[in-house]
Design a protein around this motif. Structure first.
Motif, mmCIF file in Angstrom:
data_model
loop_
_atom_site.group_PDB
_atom_site.id
_atom_site.type_symbol
_atom_site.label_atom_id
_atom_site.label_comp_id
_atom_site.label_asym_id
_atom_site.label_seq_id
_atom_site.Cartn_x
_atom_site.Cartn_y
_atom_site.Cartn_z
ATOM 1 N N LEU A 208 2.828 1.507 -3.473
ATOM 2 C CA LEU A 208 1.974 1.891 -4.609
ATOM 3 C C LEU A 208 1.477 3.338 -4.467
ATOM 4 C CD1 LEU A 208 -0.180 -1.355 -5.095
ATOM 5 C CD2 LEU A 208 1.650 -0.530 -6.586
ATOM 6 N N THR B 63 0.840 -1.209 0.000
ATOM 7 C CA THR B 63 0.000 0.000 0.000
ATOM 8 C C THR B 63 0.872 1.256 0.000
ATOM 9 O OG1 THR B 63 -1.772 -1.136 1.181
ATOM 10 C CG2 THR B 63 -1.778 1.266 1.318
ATOM 11 N N LEU C 224 3.669 4.983 -7.222
ATOM 12 C CA LEU C 224 2.855 4.791 -8.424
ATOM 13 C C LEU C 224 1.770 5.861 -8.559
ATOM 14 C CD1 LEU C 224 2.667 2.779 -10.818
ATOM 15 C CD2 LEU C 224 0.916 1.559 -9.537
#
Length: 699
Positions: free
Chosen positions: A341, A338, A345
């Motif tokens: 990302l 978590t 990302l």
């Protein structure tokens, strides 16, 4: 060296993962028959070498738990109580939360926030950190790892922000303190609720803790019931609890046996009556002799049965255990993913990505999964025990689900077991000799027919016979030999051509293979038998009659109460094969009470025995009905069904909670504080649902 069972009382376990870490430790050491229950704080295992015990205790305490001699004498220190830890944390957390809503600049100072958060964080490290470290060392990371990592991340991040003076965006002291405070609140709720689920056994143990008035050389001395020895003479007065099992020597009393049988009407006791420890004298007083003390009393055996029942896990629990064991490493992986990302990302800020990861750690709760089954089983077993139903294993509750057939023995189960002699047809003129032979042989048996005949013949003129030996043959009858070498057989299993094989006679007495007498007896059907069969049919359960008695007698009883499937004149080995046939067609419960029923009770999916049954039948059965009222059968089926429904509901909520909550935390819809509250709430929901079973209306 003989294998022996070691029992330890271990405090400090507060979830299933705690129990799993101790289980894994004992498994690594090669012990057998391991049982660890966090709710009752019990650890059991078998070993051939008890010299390893000090080392085992040291290893368990090395995991962060405490081994005590007696749970009742183990008084927690003020600072050890989870309720006090919560109140201490709350005192510092409230000002930290207030700074978010009040415009007091004093509370906005990073140093003030650090000073307020530090005591809570230190307490959290001592409470969760120690447990987390010990669980990782034991190879089974527990829930506390997630709480410790989450709260520490928030604290360290805030501390760096304070030292480098990075501003309010880097301060999450209130998050750290609130996580610890709310999880402690959840632990306090959990502790209180779990103690309520184990109350059935605790209530029974309290019943044992009484004093006794022992008569010694004409003087009365007050001693603990634990110190009573077999053969002691005890005085029990009105309002007293009977301290141990025994026989009445003198006096009369009405005794409340509801704690044992669920029957509220007091039972009258006179000279030679048997009394049971823990029952209460409502009127009158008695002088008794102690016959069974300590672990041999009925109450002690009930407590032991209850503990064993709680230890036998239903297959449905094994799924929860497996998930809980791998849950923590998976959640840490999800939290890291978590963070990665979100930050790299999706270009979320470092602070937000960290909060998302902390929320995932804090909201995940394997405790609810671990609590789902044991809490429901304990409440179910407790409710059954209060209704006079002793269930020998938590797995019995699942075995009873979807029952298709209930197979009944006839004598003493569907009938009262109180027989009357209709007629004795003798081949010799001496009726008193025949009565004496029947009496002398049958007084050596505890079969309901034998006991009824002895009761009836006692008041008639008879010539007693001195017998050298008496043996009971399962399903056939009694063999005996007198001092002159004559051999006797009394039973229904052998019939010569001389015997009248009509429906009138059920028992035959032989001397040296010559027929002496034919006895016709009748048995009375229990008043609630017909209603029970009707209720079973409404539950889509097929009732079956399986008896060693004559076909005509079986048909007579079956027709009167509404059973259509009948198997009569069956020996114990034939009963076994019939139970096998039914088991192939569906779940089969067998209800019986005699020695001849013992193999069938063992063979059935669940064997149910009456309290006044033979000891062999009681040992063979998985359920004992202390109340001879047949309504107990329906009550047992209902409690089992609703306990299983509760377990499934608990597991559903535990899994559903995590399936919904973890993704919500990962995408930032739940902050860590809300996550900590939701996590504590999930445990309370599961335990609350289990406790609902205590007063739930059963249908």
């Amino acid at each position: 060296m003989a294998e022996q069972m070691i029992e330890l009382n271990v405090t400090g376990m507060h979830c299933n993962n705690c129990a799993l870490s101790i289980h894994k430790l004992l498994e690594k050491k090669g012990f057998q028959n391991i049982f660890v229950d966090f709710a009752s704080e019990e650890v059991k295992f078998s070993t051939t070498d008890d010299s390893v015990l000090p080392e085992v205790i040291k290893n368990i305490e090395g995991l962060g738990f405490k081994v005590v001699d007696d749970l009742n004498l183990n008084n927690e220190h003020f600072y050890e109580k989870v309720e006090n830890k919560f109140l201490f944390s709350l005192f510092f957390t409230i000002p930290l939360l207030l700074h978010m809503v009040l415009p007091w600049h004093f509370f906005h100072n990073p140093i003030v926030q650090l000073i307020l958060c530090l005591p809570v964080f230190i307490l959290g490290c001592m409470h969760f950190g120690k447990s987390a470290y010990n669980s990782i060392k034991g190879g089974v990371p527990n829930m506390d790892v997630l709480i410790f990592v989450g709260s520490s991340s928030a604290f360290i991040y805030s501390l760096i922000g304070t030292i480098q003076n990075l501003g309010p965006d880097y301060l999450f002291y209130e998050t750290c303190a609130t996580i610890i405070t709310l999880v402690l609140l959840g632990n306090a709720f959990e502790k209180r609720s779990v103690s309520q689920t184990t109350s059935a056994v605790k209530d029974l143990v309290k019943i044992q803790q009484v004093t006794a008035n022992r008569i010694l050389n004409g003087e009365t001395e007050i001693i603990s019931a634990r110190d009573v020895r077999p053969g002691d003479i005890l005085q029990v007065n009105q309002g007293d609890k009977v301290p141990v099992d025994g026989d009445v020597l003198s006096g009369d009393a009405a005794i409340d046996e509801s704690m044992l049988t669920g029957e509220s009407i007091p039972v009258e006791k006179t000279k030679y009556s048997t009394v049971i420890g823990g029952t209460i004298v409502q009127h009158g007083n008695i002088r008794m002799i102690a016959t069974k003390v300590g672990s041999n009393t009925v109450l002690s055996q009930i407590i032991e049965l209850m503990k064993k029942a709680q230890s036998a896990k239903p297959p449905v629990q094994k799924l929860g255990d497996k998930v809980a064991a791998i849950f923590v490493p998976v959640v840490i992986g999800v939290a890291l993913l978590t963070f990665g990302l979100s930050y790299w990302l999706f270009d979320v800020s470092f602070q937000k990505a960290l909060m998302h990861a902390i929320a995932v750690l804090v909201i995940s709760c394997p405790c609810a999964m671990g609590l789902a089954t044991p809490t429901a089983v304990m409440v179910g077993l407790g409710r059954a025990a209060k209704n006079g139903i002793l269930i020998k294993g938590g797995d019995t509750i699942e075995a009873i689900a979807n029952t298709k057939y209930v197979v009944f023995d006839k004598t003493g189960t569907l009938t009262t077991g109180k027989f009357r002699i209709q007629e004795i047809k003798t081949e010799i003129d001496d009726i008193e000799k025949i009565r004496g032979l029947i009496f002398s042989i049958e007084e050596r048996s505890n079969h309901p027919i034998a006991q009824s005949l002895v009761r009836e013949l006692k008041s008639l003129p008879l010539k007693k016979v001195i017998l050298k030996s008496v043996t009971e043959q399962k399903g056939l009858g009694m063999r005996a030999e007198d001092i002159e070498g004559n051999n006797y057989f009394l039973g229904s299993g052998l019939k010569s051509n001389k015997a009248d094989n009509g429906a009138d006679f059920n028992l035959f007495l032989y001397q040296n293979q010559q027929l002496l007498a034919q006895i016709s007896i009748e048995d009375e059907i229990k008043p609630d038998a017909k209603e029970l069969i009707t209720q079973l049919k409404k539950m889509n359960i097929i009732p079956v009659l399986l008896s060693g008695d004559r076909k005509s007698k079986c048909i007579q009883v079956a027709d009167a109460i509404g059973i259509t499937e009948i198997h009569a004149e069956k020996l114990p080995e034939q009963k076994l094969s019939i139970i096998d046939l039914y088991k192939q067609k569906g779940k089969t419960v067998m209800i019986g009470d005699g020695i001849n029923d013992a193999p069938a009770l063992t063979q059935a999916d669940v064997g149910v025995s009456m309290n006044d049954a033979s000891q062999v039948a009681i040992q063979s059965a998985r359920v004992i009905l202390l109340n001879t009222d047949l309504h107990s059968v329906v009550k047992f089926l209902q409690i089992s069904k609703h306990t299983l429904i509760t377990i499934k509901q608990n597991l559903f909520w535990a899994f559903a909670y995590n399936i919904v909550a973890i993704p919500m935390a990962a995408i930032g819809l739940l902050n860590p504080m809300l996550g900590a509250f939701a996590m504590a709430f999930s445990d309370v929901v599961v335990i609350g649902n289990s406790l609902r079973l205590k007063g739930k209306k059963l249908r």
